[in-house]
Design an enzyme around this catalytic site. Sequence first.
Site: not given
Length: 128
Positions: A97-98
Amino acid sequence: MRLSKLSDKEKDNAINEVRILASIAHPNVAAYKEAFVEQSTSSLCIVMEYANGGDLQSKINTLKKTNRPMKEEDVWSIFYQMVNGLCALHKKKIVHRDIKCANVFLTKDGTVKLGDLNVSKIAKAGVM
């Protein structure tokens, strides 16, 4: 990170990162070594594998400053290793997610390590 300055959500994220890091052993994911709370400063310290080549964002910035392109074979090698690291995470139902250049770490021998999993999540059954 200072625990006293974190919100409850941020503390949960920090604990989550430690749990996730401890569950992964893959050459393209930064290896977790240990975590501890330093009592005098109430700081959570996470000891990770050292990537002696810095991060991909710094490498790109250096190349920009010197007006040099990255070699195509280096681009493909980095991409391939990032995908291998992501596959290892996904096999454990972990979503990073990043993904960004600042969270892709390099070693001098050309190994790529995905790092900074603090916003990662464990996928629920049937999701992903």
